[in-house]
Design a protein around this motif. Structure first.
Motif, PDB file in Angstrom:
ATOM      1  N   SER A   1       0.938  -1.173   0.121  1.00 54.17           N
ATOM      2  CA  SER A   1      -0.040   0.040   0.129  1.00 54.17           C
ATOM      3  C   SER A   1       0.868   1.258   0.103  1.00 54.17           C
ATOM      4  CB  SER A   1      -1.008  -0.006   1.352  1.00 54.17           C
ATOM      5  OG  SER A   1      -1.676   1.223   1.288  1.00 54.17           O
ATOM      6  N   ASN A   2       1.923   1.105   0.733  1.00 51.10           N
ATOM      7  CA  ASN A   2       2.816   2.463   0.709  1.00 51.10           C
ATOM      8  C   ASN A   2       3.622   2.602  -0.528  1.00 51.10           C
ATOM      9  OD1 ASN A   2       2.257   3.039   3.641  1.00 51.10           O
ATOM     10  ND2 ASN A   2       3.747   1.812   4.192  1.00 51.10           N
ATOM     11  N   LEU A   3       3.853   1.631  -1.200  1.00 43.39           N
ATOM     12  CA  LEU A   3       4.560   1.647  -2.328  1.00 43.39           C
ATOM     13  C   LEU A   3       3.654   2.061  -3.633  1.00 43.39           C
ATOM     14  CD1 LEU A   3       6.509  -1.700  -2.588  1.00 43.39           C
ATOM     15  CD2 LEU A   3       7.591   0.463  -2.352  1.00 43.39           C
ATOM     16  N   SER A   4       2.370   1.846  -3.368  1.00 38.25           N
ATOM     17  CA  SER A   4       1.375   2.281  -4.243  1.00 38.25           C
ATOM     18  C   SER A   4       1.285   3.645  -3.931  1.00 38.25           C
ATOM     19  CB  SER A   4       0.130   1.710  -4.039  1.00 38.25           C
ATOM     20  OG  SER A   4      -1.004   2.168  -4.781  1.00 38.25           O
ATOM     21  N   ASP A   5       1.076   4.471  -2.657  1.00 42.52           N
ATOM     22  CA  ASP A   5       0.945   5.500  -2.609  1.00 42.52           C
ATOM     23  C   ASP A   5       2.240   6.329  -2.987  1.00 42.52           C
ATOM     24  OD1 ASP A   5      -1.401   5.100  -1.474  1.00 42.52           O
ATOM     25  OD2 ASP A   5      -0.557   5.344   0.759  1.00 42.52           O
ATOM     26  N   SER A   6       3.395   5.759  -2.755  1.00 38.60           N
ATOM     27  CA  SER A   6       4.791   6.393  -3.437  1.00 38.60           C
ATOM     28  C   SER A   6       4.427   6.673  -4.899  1.00 38.60           C
ATOM     29  CB  SER A   6       5.848   5.503  -2.793  1.00 38.60           C
ATOM     30  OG  SER A   6       5.922   5.683  -1.376  1.00 38.60           O
ATOM     31  N   ALA A   7       4.197   5.512  -5.587  1.00 36.55           N
ATOM     32  CA  ALA A   7       4.238   5.601  -6.895  1.00 36.55           C
ATOM     33  C   ALA A   7       3.264   6.326  -7.490  1.00 36.55           C
ATOM     34  CB  ALA A   7       3.677   4.092  -7.452  1.00 36.55           C
ATOM     35  N   SER A   8       2.138   6.956  -6.881  1.00 38.37           N
ATOM     36  CA  SER A   8       0.866   7.785  -7.408  1.00 38.37           C
ATOM     37  C   SER A   8       1.849   9.095  -7.175  1.00 38.37           C
ATOM     38  CB  SER A   8      -0.291   7.660  -6.476  1.00 38.37           C
ATOM     39  OG  SER A   8      -0.156   7.752  -5.090  1.00 38.37           O
ATOM     40  N   LYS A   9       2.414   9.307  -5.995  1.00 38.03           N
ATOM     41  CA  LYS A   9       3.102  10.721  -5.597  1.00 38.03           C
ATOM     42  C   LYS A   9       4.211  10.888  -6.966  1.00 38.03           C
ATOM     43  CE  LYS A   9       2.353  10.743  -0.662  1.00 38.03           C
ATOM     44  NZ  LYS A   9       2.955  10.415   0.434  1.00 38.03           N
ATOM     45  N   MET A  10       5.007   9.886  -7.220  1.00 40.49           N
ATOM     46  CA  MET A  10       5.877  10.084  -8.091  1.00 40.49           C
ATOM     47  C   MET A  10       5.496  10.160  -9.542  1.00 40.49           C
ATOM     48  SD  MET A  10       9.000   7.218  -6.953  1.00 40.49           S
ATOM     49  CE  MET A  10       8.460   6.162  -8.200  1.00 40.49           C
ATOM     50  N   ALA A  11       4.235   9.591  -9.933  1.00 44.74           N
ATOM     51  CA  ALA A  11       3.702   9.982 -11.101  1.00 44.74           C
ATOM     52  C   ALA A  11       3.130  11.561 -11.295  1.00 44.74           C
ATOM     53  CB  ALA A  11       2.475   9.014 -11.262  1.00 44.74           C
ATOM     54  N   ALA A  12       2.680  12.048  -9.953  1.00 47.69           N
ATOM     55  CA  ALA A  12       2.096  13.262 -10.164  1.00 47.69           C
ATOM     56  C   ALA A  12       3.389  14.138 -10.239  1.00 47.69           C
ATOM     57  CB  ALA A  12       1.443  13.693  -8.743  1.00 47.69           C
ATOM     58  N   ASP A  13       4.559  14.006  -9.579  1.00 42.37           N
ATOM     59  CA  ASP A  13       5.689  14.764  -9.775  1.00 42.37           C
ATOM     60  C   ASP A  13       6.233  14.966 -11.041  1.00 42.37           C
ATOM     61  OD1 ASP A  13       5.498  15.420  -6.951  1.00 42.37           O
ATOM     62  OD2 ASP A  13       6.912  14.029  -6.448  1.00 42.37           O
ATOM     63  N   ALA A  14       6.215  13.317 -11.813  1.00 43.81           N
ATOM     64  CA  ALA A  14       6.639  13.400 -13.060  1.00 43.81           C
ATOM     65  C   ALA A  14       5.885  14.207 -13.971  1.00 43.81           C
ATOM     66  CB  ALA A  14       6.680  11.964 -13.390  1.00 43.81           C
ATOM     67  N   SER A  15       4.427  14.236 -13.799  1.00 41.61           N
ATOM     68  CA  SER A  15       3.651  14.933 -14.403  1.00 41.61           C
ATOM     69  C   SER A  15       3.875  16.517 -14.426  1.00 41.61           C
ATOM     70  CB  SER A  15       2.026  14.870 -14.200  1.00 41.61           C
ATOM     71  OG  SER A  15       1.409  15.836 -14.864  1.00 41.61           O
ATOM     72  N   LYS A  16       4.359  16.904 -13.411  1.00 46.58           N
ATOM     73  CA  LYS A  16       4.441  18.471 -13.168  1.00 46.58           C
ATOM     74  C   LYS A  16       6.184  18.474 -13.955  1.00 46.58           C
ATOM     75  CE  LYS A  16       2.523  18.954  -8.610  1.00 46.58           C
ATOM     76  NZ  LYS A  16       2.670  19.019  -7.037  1.00 46.58           N
ATOM     77  N   MET A  17       6.855  17.614 -13.644  1.00 47.03           N
ATOM     78  CA  MET A  17       7.960  17.929 -14.528  1.00 47.03           C
ATOM     79  C   MET A  17       8.007  17.992 -15.979  1.00 47.03           C
ATOM     80  SD  MET A  17      11.033  15.887 -12.628  1.00 47.03           S
ATOM     81  CE  MET A  17      10.270  14.739 -11.193  1.00 47.03           C
ATOM     82  N   VAL A  18       6.941  17.149 -16.451  1.00 50.10           N
ATOM     83  CA  VAL A  18       6.555  17.188 -18.055  1.00 50.10           C
ATOM     84  C   VAL A  18       6.328  18.563 -18.321  1.00 50.10           C
ATOM     85  CG1 VAL A  18       5.335  15.941 -19.759  1.00 50.10           C
ATOM     86  CG2 VAL A  18       6.724  14.485 -18.186  1.00 50.10           C
ATOM     87  N   ASP A  19       5.365  18.884 -17.581  1.00 45.02           N
ATOM     88  CA  ASP A  19       4.687  20.317 -17.895  1.00 45.02           C
ATOM     89  C   ASP A  19       5.714  21.314 -17.833  1.00 45.02           C
ATOM     90  OD1 ASP A  19       2.214  19.201 -17.890  1.00 45.02           O
ATOM     91  OD2 ASP A  19       1.653  19.736 -16.105  1.00 45.02           O
TER      92      ASP A  19
END
Length: 99
Positions: free
Chosen positions: A45-63
């Motif tokens: 569950s913690n890994l899933s939360d971390s993955a979703s946070k990393m995906a959000a951060d990656a989205s910001k970096m792409v923008d």
């Protein structure tokens, strides 16, 4: 030596996959399997939360990267326009010199 390592690897795999997290309770009427909550499920569950946070951060970096590329493209367009103006001035100066 290779056979020994293969045997050790298989033994380690079998030991790690022995399904010790599941217990069976037997009553007079039926058999009920109980799987207690383990730290593995919490870790997943913690890994899933971390993955979703990393995906959000990656989205910001792409923008941010897209914005930077757009700015660079605009600057290159401006530079190309200035080069065209300079070429036109040189062309006009060459025409005037030949008259």
């Amino acid at each position: 030596m290779k056979k020994f390592l293969a045997i050790v690897a298989i033994a380690a795999f079998m030991t790690s996959c022995n399904d010790s997290a599941t217990t069976t309770e037997t009553t007079n009427d039926s058999t009920m399997t109980v799987t207690p909550a383990t730290s593995d499920s919490m870790a997943a569950s913690n890994l899933s939360d971390s993955a979703s946070k990393m995906a959000a951060d990656a989205s910001k970096m792409v923008d941010t990267a897209n914005k930077m590329v757009d700015k660079a493209a605009d600057k290159m367009s401006d530079a190309a326009d200035k080069m065209k103006e300079g070429a036109n001035k040189a062309k006009d100066a060459a025409k005037d010199a030949t008259k």
